[in-house]
Scaffold this motif. Sequence first.
Motif, PDB file in Angstrom:
ATOM      1  N   GLY A 207     -11.886  -9.233 -13.514  1.00 28.40           N
ATOM      2  CA  GLY A 207     -12.332  -9.630 -12.186  1.00 28.40           C
ATOM      3  C   GLY A 207     -12.681 -11.116 -12.157  1.00 28.40           C
TER       4      GLY A 207
ATOM      5  N   LEU B 245     -15.243 -13.711  -9.846  1.00 30.99           N
ATOM      6  CA  LEU B 245     -16.221 -14.011  -8.809  1.00 30.99           C
ATOM      7  C   LEU B 245     -16.406 -15.509  -8.759  1.00 30.99           C
ATOM      8  CD1 LEU B 245     -18.565 -13.270  -6.815  1.00 30.99           C
ATOM      9  CD2 LEU B 245     -20.054 -13.180  -8.832  1.00 30.99           C
TER      10      LEU B 245
ATOM     11  N   THR C  26     -13.493 -12.599  -3.963  1.00 39.57           N
ATOM     12  CA  THR C  26     -13.588 -11.931  -5.260  1.00 39.57           C
ATOM     13  C   THR C  26     -12.299 -11.182  -5.568  1.00 39.57           C
ATOM     14  OG1 THR C  26     -15.980 -11.691  -5.026  1.00 39.57           O
ATOM     15  CG2 THR C  26     -14.885 -10.222  -6.589  1.00 39.57           C
TER      16      THR C  26
ATOM     17  N   PRO D 196     -13.107  -6.600  -7.979  1.00 43.53           N
ATOM     18  CA  PRO D 196     -14.561  -6.494  -8.125  1.00 43.53           C
ATOM     19  C   PRO D 196     -15.014  -5.335  -9.005  1.00 43.53           C
ATOM     20  CG  PRO D 196     -13.861  -5.791  -5.943  1.00 43.53           C
ATOM     21  CD  PRO D 196     -12.677  -6.421  -6.580  1.00 43.53           C
ATOM     22  N   ASP D 197     -14.165  -4.334  -9.214  1.00 45.01           N
ATOM     23  CA  ASP D 197     -14.548  -3.181 -10.031  1.00 45.01           C
ATOM     24  C   ASP D 197     -14.155  -3.313 -11.497  1.00 45.01           C
ATOM     25  OD1 ASP D 197     -15.624  -1.900  -7.772  1.00 45.01           O
ATOM     26  OD2 ASP D 197     -13.650  -1.104  -7.220  1.00 45.01           O
TER      27      ASP D 197
ATOM     28  N   ARG E 172     -15.718  -9.641 -15.877  1.00 38.76           N
ATOM     29  CA  ARG E 172     -15.452 -10.568 -14.777  1.00 38.76           C
ATOM     30  C   ARG E 172     -15.770 -12.002 -15.186  1.00 38.76           C
ATOM     31  NH1 ARG E 172     -20.523  -8.558 -13.961  1.00 38.76           N
ATOM     32  NH2 ARG E 172     -22.083  -9.820 -12.889  1.00 38.76           N
TER      33      ARG E 172
END
Length: 266
Positions: free
Chosen positions: A64, A66, A72, A75-76, A80
């Motif tokens: 992911g 951010l 984004t 997101p899961d 990330r």
Amino acid sequence: MTANGTYMDAVAEVARIAGDIAKGYYGHSPETRTKSDGSLVSIADINAERAARDWIELRFPDDGILGEELPTARPDAARRWILDPIDGTYTFLQTVPLWGTLVAVAEGEDVIAGAAYFPALDEIIVAAPGEGCWWNGSRASVSEVADLAEARLVTTDARFMHDAARRERWMRLQEGARTMRTWGDCYGYLLVATGRADIMVDDVISDWDGAALMPIITEAGGEFTDWRGRATAFGGDSIATNARLGGIVREILAPSGAFASVGAAS
């Protein structure tokens, strides 16, 4: 090399790529607009974050992303990347060289690597749990100052406009310290991690700020908490100190975690 060490090298590379894109606009009055929260964003922020995302998408397509300026991605995802292409956009636009590019990798709430690159100063600091904190290739460590009266205090904005009670406690801390300086942004945390300042405080930070900065401070031997005293990069505000001053500072600013996180609620 450990997995954390691999990611430490990766965040440093991404920070340099994005930071050098931003540096190309530095001092050239880039196109700028005001966001809905009143903060500024420039074309330099956007293009720097795009460059970072392109690098990540090519090499870590399942992770992911951010970032401060763009939507984004995934997101899961279990892991990330967290990006702030220009931390201190106002500083950047005023041609003050203390702005930086922040890049981190996290798994859940655990940050596994973080880097802060300061293109206008040619400084980079990078850290990962168990791998230490490295400033321009040399090991970084916090100061040993234990007396608040000898402490060097840094912040981004000393007005603390969001909460009068916080402002009052900040003034108590400021009056007890040896010196206080502003224009902090992410550079204030580098100063703490390298022993050139002892305390850095921010009333409001975002996830893309704290994620990179927390391992930098802790791996340099310091303490990084939110105003509730929690050791987290995602609390919405921050208190960064050397190891000797952490309890003293938190007792002044937020005794027994008295204040909820302003940043987290905004």
